[in-house]
Design an enzyme around this catalytic site. Sequence first.
Site, PDB file in Angstrom:
ATOM      1  N   ARG A 197       0.842  -1.222   0.000  1.00  0.00           N
ATOM      2  CA  ARG A 197       0.000   0.000   0.000  1.00  0.00           C
ATOM      3  C   ARG A 197       0.872   1.265   0.000  1.00  0.00           C
ATOM      4  O   ARG A 197       0.564   2.258   0.664  1.00  0.00           O
ATOM      5  CB  ARG A 197      -0.935   0.023   1.214  1.00  0.00           C
ATOM      6  CG  ARG A 197      -1.902  -1.117   1.274  1.00  0.00           C
ATOM      7  CD  ARG A 197      -2.960  -1.052   0.161  1.00  0.00           C
ATOM      8  NE  ARG A 197      -3.929  -2.106   0.332  1.00  0.00           N
ATOM      9  CZ  ARG A 197      -3.801  -3.338  -0.172  1.00  0.00           C
ATOM     10  NH1 ARG A 197      -2.745  -3.665  -0.911  1.00  0.00           N
ATOM     11  NH2 ARG A 197      -4.733  -4.247   0.034  1.00  0.00           N
ATOM     12  N   SER A 249     -10.884  -0.509   3.319  1.00  0.00           N
ATOM     13  CA  SER A 249     -10.106  -0.797   4.535  1.00  0.00           C
ATOM     14  C   SER A 249      -9.550   0.506   5.091  1.00  0.00           C
ATOM     15  O   SER A 249      -8.888   1.245   4.375  1.00  0.00           O
ATOM     16  CB  SER A 249      -8.927  -1.711   4.207  1.00  0.00           C
ATOM     17  OG  SER A 249      -9.408  -2.914   3.672  1.00  0.00           O
ATOM     18  N   GLU A 265      -5.033   3.767   6.184  1.00  0.00           N
ATOM     19  CA  GLU A 265      -4.781   3.590   4.747  1.00  0.00           C
ATOM     20  C   GLU A 265      -5.212   4.811   3.928  1.00  0.00           C
ATOM     21  O   GLU A 265      -4.450   5.271   3.079  1.00  0.00           O
ATOM     22  CB  GLU A 265      -5.501   2.320   4.264  1.00  0.00           C
ATOM     23  CG  GLU A 265      -5.082   1.910   2.870  1.00  0.00           C
ATOM     24  CD  GLU A 265      -5.806   0.669   2.367  1.00  0.00           C
ATOM     25  OE1 GLU A 265      -5.647  -0.408   2.964  1.00  0.00           O
ATOM     26  OE2 GLU A 265      -6.534   0.787   1.375  1.00  0.00           O
TER      27      GLU A 265
END
Length: 336
Positions: free
Chosen positions: A162, A236, A332
């Site tokens: 990520r 998420s 995130e």
Amino acid sequence: MHADLVINQSLQAFNTFGIAASASHYVRVTSVEVLRAALADPVLAAMPRLVLGGGSNIVLTGDFKGLVLHMAIEGKQVLEGGLLRAGAGESWHGLVEYSLAQGLGGLENLSLIPGTVGASPIQNIGAYGVELKDVFQSATVFDSVSGELRTMTAADCRFGYRDSVFKQPAGAGLIVVEVTFALPVAWQPCLGYAELANAVRDAGLTAPLPRQIADLVIAIRRRKLPDPAVIGNAGSFFKNPVVSSSRCAAILADHPGLVHHAQADGFEKLAAGWLIDQCGWKGRSMGAAGVYPKQALVLVNQGGATGADVVALARAIEADVERKYGVVLETEPVFV
Ligand SMILES: Cc1cc2nc3c(=O)[nH]c(=O)nc-3n(C[C@H](O)[C@H](O)[C@H](O)COP(=O)(O)OP(=O)(O)OC[C@H]3O[C@@H](n4cnc5c(N)ncnc54)[C@H](O)[C@@H]3O)c2cc1C
């Protein structure tokens, strides 16, 4: 002033959390020329800037006083040698569907991820055992400092979990305008992720095709994740924390149920959703922000949530997880 400039544009429809906020200055970027012209304006170029795709990985914490460049560059084509190219403003899932319709496999595990093609390298999107970096060939970026276009390879992008150079200081000022993907010439299903492998087995597929895998991924995602069109969310909300194997063993000693996955580098990835669930957050709310009852990793807007509501909930969850497990959660989405 720039011809495409809009003053005081609402961003509520442009972020999947559905947070009400506006941008003082807004340009819909339909071509590199529009981008170049906007940033050639010294007043606009000097403002704080937000490059916006589908708004599916951001939390708007208030009105944005600056220039929003909303990426809407279209176009997608198949090139020779299994290459696929698309403009930054194309829908990611639209591109997955397009590739499958052309008989090309490689993107199917990444089906139904919201957002745009241009944002896909930013956090190296990933799902069901595949990451963008596995299918990435290059990106054409507009360097807002030099005003030049340049091509970046996977090595230039420094992809991580990520993560990429675009999230680091070295990548500040780079705007992705087009991405080229290298799809496998000899396609093989990627079924390393247990939930997907089980779905393939349960469907009785011994030699699944890319389209069939895509349909299974779509079904799993629809079952587990809230549709942002129905309930605002950014997917998420926390990354799965990565810890050393000794740290993981220490947590396991106190919490034998800990869900963890060994990584190739000897580290262990912990399931953030499990940690949050064990702290009793699943289905709970704070004000108009809540934790999705079916998946503790997803924070939702229960109607009228502000960015501050979402931040307050996230901070409370982080504090509980750190207190109980000594693990620091990292968010995130990008806070704007
Ligand atoms: C229901 C749901 C499920 C999700 N599932 C997943 C998943 O499985 N895997 C996963 O990885 N992510 C997932 N996400 C997160 C999100 O879909 C991805 O991060 C997606 O790539 C964001 O795209 P976007 O166009 O909406 O980006 P935005 O939210 O608009 O922007 C995100 C960041 O990228 C920057 N950015 C956007 N476009 C550009 C550009 N052209 N050039 C430079 N910078 C740019 C923005 O400035 C911002 O910092 C999910 C989100 C939701 C709502």
